[in-house]
Design a protein around this motif. Structure first.
Motif, PDB file in Angstrom:
ATOM      1  N   UNK A  41      72.593  70.195  22.201  1.00  0.00           N
ATOM      2  CA  UNK A  41      73.004  70.135  23.602  1.00  0.00           C
ATOM      3  C   UNK A  41      71.929  69.438  24.438  1.00  0.00           C
ATOM      4  N   UNK A  42      72.304  69.037  25.666  1.00  0.00           N
ATOM      5  CA  UNK A  42      71.338  68.390  26.549  1.00  0.00           C
ATOM      6  C   UNK A  42      70.155  69.314  26.826  1.00  0.00           C
ATOM      7  N   UNK A  43      70.408  70.623  26.940  1.00  0.00           N
ATOM      8  CA  UNK A  43      69.329  71.586  27.171  1.00  0.00           C
ATOM      9  C   UNK A  43      68.371  71.621  25.979  1.00  0.00           C
ATOM     10  N   UNK A  44      68.923  71.577  24.773  1.00  0.00           N
ATOM     11  CA  UNK A  44      68.077  71.572  23.572  1.00  0.00           C
ATOM     12  C   UNK A  44      67.274  70.275  23.456  1.00  0.00           C
ATOM     13  N   UNK A  45      67.857  69.168  23.921  1.00  0.00           N
ATOM     14  CA  UNK A  45      67.134  67.895  23.931  1.00  0.00           C
ATOM     15  C   UNK A  45      65.921  67.986  24.859  1.00  0.00           C
ATOM     16  N   UNK A  46      66.095  68.601  26.041  1.00  0.00           N
ATOM     17  CA  UNK A  46      64.984  68.769  26.996  1.00  0.00           C
ATOM     18  C   UNK A  46      63.852  69.559  26.349  1.00  0.00           C
ATOM     19  N   UNK A  47      64.194  70.674  25.698  1.00  0.00           N
ATOM     20  CA  UNK A  47      63.166  71.493  25.043  1.00  0.00           C
ATOM     21  C   UNK A  47      62.539  70.756  23.859  1.00  0.00           C
ATOM     22  N   UNK A  48      63.337  69.960  23.164  1.00  0.00           N
ATOM     23  CA  UNK A  48      62.799  69.177  22.055  1.00  0.00           C
ATOM     24  C   UNK A  48      61.744  68.186  22.507  1.00  0.00           C
ATOM     25  N   UNK A  49      62.010  67.485  23.614  1.00  0.00           N
ATOM     26  CA  UNK A  49      61.021  66.553  24.167  1.00  0.00           C
ATOM     27  C   UNK A  49      59.745  67.285  24.582  1.00  0.00           C
ATOM     28  N   UNK A  50      59.901  68.423  25.272  1.00  0.00           N
ATOM     29  CA  UNK A  50      58.734  69.173  25.727  1.00  0.00           C
ATOM     30  C   UNK A  50      57.895  69.636  24.538  1.00  0.00           C
ATOM     31  N   UNK A  51      58.542  70.141  23.497  1.00  0.00           N
ATOM     32  CA  UNK A  51      57.816  70.653  22.332  1.00  0.00           C
ATOM     33  C   UNK A  51      57.041  69.540  21.636  1.00  0.00           C
ATOM     34  N   UNK A  52      57.658  68.359  21.466  1.00  0.00           N
ATOM     35  CA  UNK A  52      56.982  67.302  20.727  1.00  0.00           C
ATOM     36  C   UNK A  52      55.839  66.692  21.543  1.00  0.00           C
ATOM     37  N   UNK A 179      67.190  66.465  37.623  1.00  0.00           N
ATOM     38  CA  UNK A 179      67.574  67.794  38.106  1.00  0.00           C
ATOM     39  C   UNK A 179      68.020  68.706  36.982  1.00  0.00           C
ATOM     40  N   UNK A 180      68.814  68.156  36.066  1.00  0.00           N
ATOM     41  CA  UNK A 180      69.291  68.959  34.938  1.00  0.00           C
ATOM     42  C   UNK A 180      68.139  69.384  34.042  1.00  0.00           C
ATOM     43  N   UNK A 181      67.168  68.495  33.818  1.00  0.00           N
ATOM     44  CA  UNK A 181      66.040  68.806  32.937  1.00  0.00           C
ATOM     45  C   UNK A 181      65.205  69.945  33.490  1.00  0.00           C
ATOM     46  N   UNK A 182      64.906  69.882  34.801  1.00  0.00           N
ATOM     47  CA  UNK A 182      64.125  70.951  35.444  1.00  0.00           C
ATOM     48  C   UNK A 182      64.894  72.270  35.374  1.00  0.00           C
ATOM     49  N   UNK A 183      66.190  72.221  35.692  1.00  0.00           N
ATOM     50  CA  UNK A 183      67.020  73.426  35.644  1.00  0.00           C
ATOM     51  C   UNK A 183      67.098  73.980  34.223  1.00  0.00           C
ATOM     52  N   UNK A 184      67.241  73.072  33.236  1.00  0.00           N
ATOM     53  CA  UNK A 184      67.351  73.507  31.840  1.00  0.00           C
ATOM     54  C   UNK A 184      66.083  74.202  31.375  1.00  0.00           C
ATOM     55  N   UNK A 185      64.928  73.702  31.809  1.00  0.00           N
ATOM     56  CA  UNK A 185      63.664  74.318  31.404  1.00  0.00           C
ATOM     57  C   UNK A 185      63.557  75.745  31.920  1.00  0.00           C
ATOM     58  N   UNK A 186      63.868  75.940  33.203  1.00  0.00           N
ATOM     59  CA  UNK A 186      63.745  77.278  33.796  1.00  0.00           C
ATOM     60  C   UNK A 186      64.796  78.236  33.217  1.00  0.00           C
TER      61      UNK A 186
END
Length: 330
Positions: A41-52, A179-186
Motif C-alpha cells: 500500500x502507499x502507506x507501506x511504501x512511505x514506511x519502506x522509504x523511511x526505513x531504508x 500530505x499523505x506521506x506525513x499523515x501515513x507516518x503519524x
C-alpha cells in the motif's frame, strides 16, 4: 616512474560528488517507483522509504570512515583484506566483477524499456536498444576521463531538470503525496503502537525496503575512485555525505510525487512506471529521452569503478599483473 604506475589525483570535490550521485542514481530512480507501487500500500511504501534511508546512514558513515583511512584505488578490495585477510581480496574481486556483469545489462534493459514507449517496439526491439545503449556507454568510457567527466556533469544537470519538470507539472500529485506521506507516518506509527488491524504490514514494509536498497547501491563503488580524489583527508567525507544528501532529496521529490499519483489512482506498474507521470508533463517525449541519458550516464560511472578495481587487483596479483599497469594516457 611513480606517475607511470599510479593514477593521478584528478578528481575534485565537485567531480567526486557528481560521480557518487551518478553511481547511485540511474535505473534505481527511474525503475523503482513503479516496482514498489506493486509491492504494498502507499502507506507501506512511505514506511519502506523511511526505513531504508535510516538504514543507509550507517553505510555512508562506514564508507566515509574507511575511505578516509584507505584513500586508494582498491577501495573495498583493501577493506576486505584488512578485515579478513588475503582471501577477502579474491572474494571482493569476484563479487564486484560479477555484479557489474549482471548489473550493467539490467540497467541497459531498463533504458530500453523507456525508449520502447517512443518507438512502440516489441521485446526484441527492447533488447536491441539495450545492446545499443551498452555500445554507447562503452564508447563514452573508452573516449577517456575528460569526456566521461563532461558527460557526468551534463547528466546531473539533466537529472535536476527532469525532477523539476516532473514535480512542477505534477505539483498536485506532489502536494497530495506530501500530505499523505506525513499523515501515513503519524497514523501508521499510532496503529503500530496500538497493534491496530489497519497498521502497515511489517513484512511488506521490509520487502519494499529490501527492493529500495537497489536505489542505495553505488556509494561502495565510489571507494574505488578515492585514490584519485584531491585532498582526501577533507574531501572523502564531504563526497559521501554531500552526495547522500542530494540523492535523498532527488529520490524523495520523485517518491512523494509517485505516492500522490498512486493515491489518485494513476497506475505506475513495472520498471518503466514513471512513463505514466511523463504523460502528464508537456514535454513528455523529451523527458523520456532525458531519462535514457541518465541511465546511460549511470554505467560509465560503474565502468570507472570497475576499472579501478581491476587495476588494483592486477597490482596485487589477484588478477593477471598486466591489468595493474596504466596505458600511455594514464
Amino acid at each position: 616512474m611513480q606517475s607511470m604506475t599510479e593514477l593521478e589525483k584528478t578528481v575534485t570535490l565537485g567531480r567526486g560528488v557528481v560521480l557518487a550521485i551518478l553511481m547511485v542514481i540511474g535505473s534505481g530512480l527511474l525503475g523503482l517507483p513503479g516496482l514498489v507501487a506493486d509491492s504494498g500500500t502507499a502507506q507501506e511504501v512511505v514506511f519502506g522509504w523511511l526505513l531504508i534511508i535510516l538504514a543507509a546512514m550507517p553505510l555512508i558513515q562506514i564508507c566515509a570512515g574507511l575511505g578516509k583511512k584507505f584513500p586508494c584505488s582498491g577501495g573495498l578490495f583493501h577493506y576486505a583484506r584488512e578485515a579478513v585477510g588475503e582471501w577477502g581480496e579474491y572474494a571482493v574481486t569476484a563479487l564486484v566483477c560479477g555484479s557489474f556483469i549482471l548489473g550493467e545489462p539490467a540497467v541497459a534493459l531498463i533504458g530500453g524499456e523507456y525508449l520502447q514507449h517512443l518507438f512502440k517496439l516489441s521485446d526484441f526491439g527492447v533488447h536491441l536498444l539495450a545492446f545499443l545503449l551498452i555500445t554507447v556507454m562503452t564508447l563514452i568510457t573508452v573516449a577517456g576521463v575528460r569526456l566521461v567527466s563532461f558527460f557526468n556533469y551534463a547528466a546531473v544537470a539533466i537529472l535536476l531538470f527532469l525532477i523539476a519538470a516532473l514535480t512542477f507539472y505534477n505539483f498536485n500529485f506532489f502536494t497530495s503525496g506530501l500530505g499523505f506521506s506525513v499523515q501515513a507516518l503519524f497514523e501508521g506509527a499510532s496503529d503500530l503502537a496500538g497493534f491496530s488491524a489497519g497498521a502497515p504490514d511489517p513484512y511488506n514494509v521490509w520487502k519494499i525496503s529490501a527492493l529500495l536498497f537497489w536505489a542505495f547501491l553505488g556509494w561502495e563503488n565510489m571507494s574505488f575512485g578515492l585514490g584519485e580524489l584531491q585532498n582526501p583527508e577533507k574531501n572523502v567525507k564531504r563526497v559521501f555525505w554531500l552526495s547522500f544528501g542530494l540523492t535523498i532529496f532527488i529520490y524523495l521529490m520523485l517518491a512523494v510525487t509517485s505516492i500522490g499519483a498512486d493515491a489518485a489512482g494513476i497506475p505506475l506498474p513495472g520498471a518503466s512506471g514513471l512513463v505514466e507521470l511523463v504523460k502528464f508533463t508537456p514535454p513528455g517525449n523529451l523527458l523520456i529521452w532525458l531519462m535514457a541519458v541518465v541511465v546511460v550516464a549511470n554505467v560509465p560511472c560503474w565502468n570507472f569503478a570497475s576499472s579501478r578495481l581491476i587495476y588494483a587487483s592486477g597490482k596485487e596479483n589477484v588478477l593477471p599483473a598486466y591489468l595493474g599497469k596504466l596505458s600511455e594516457r594514464g
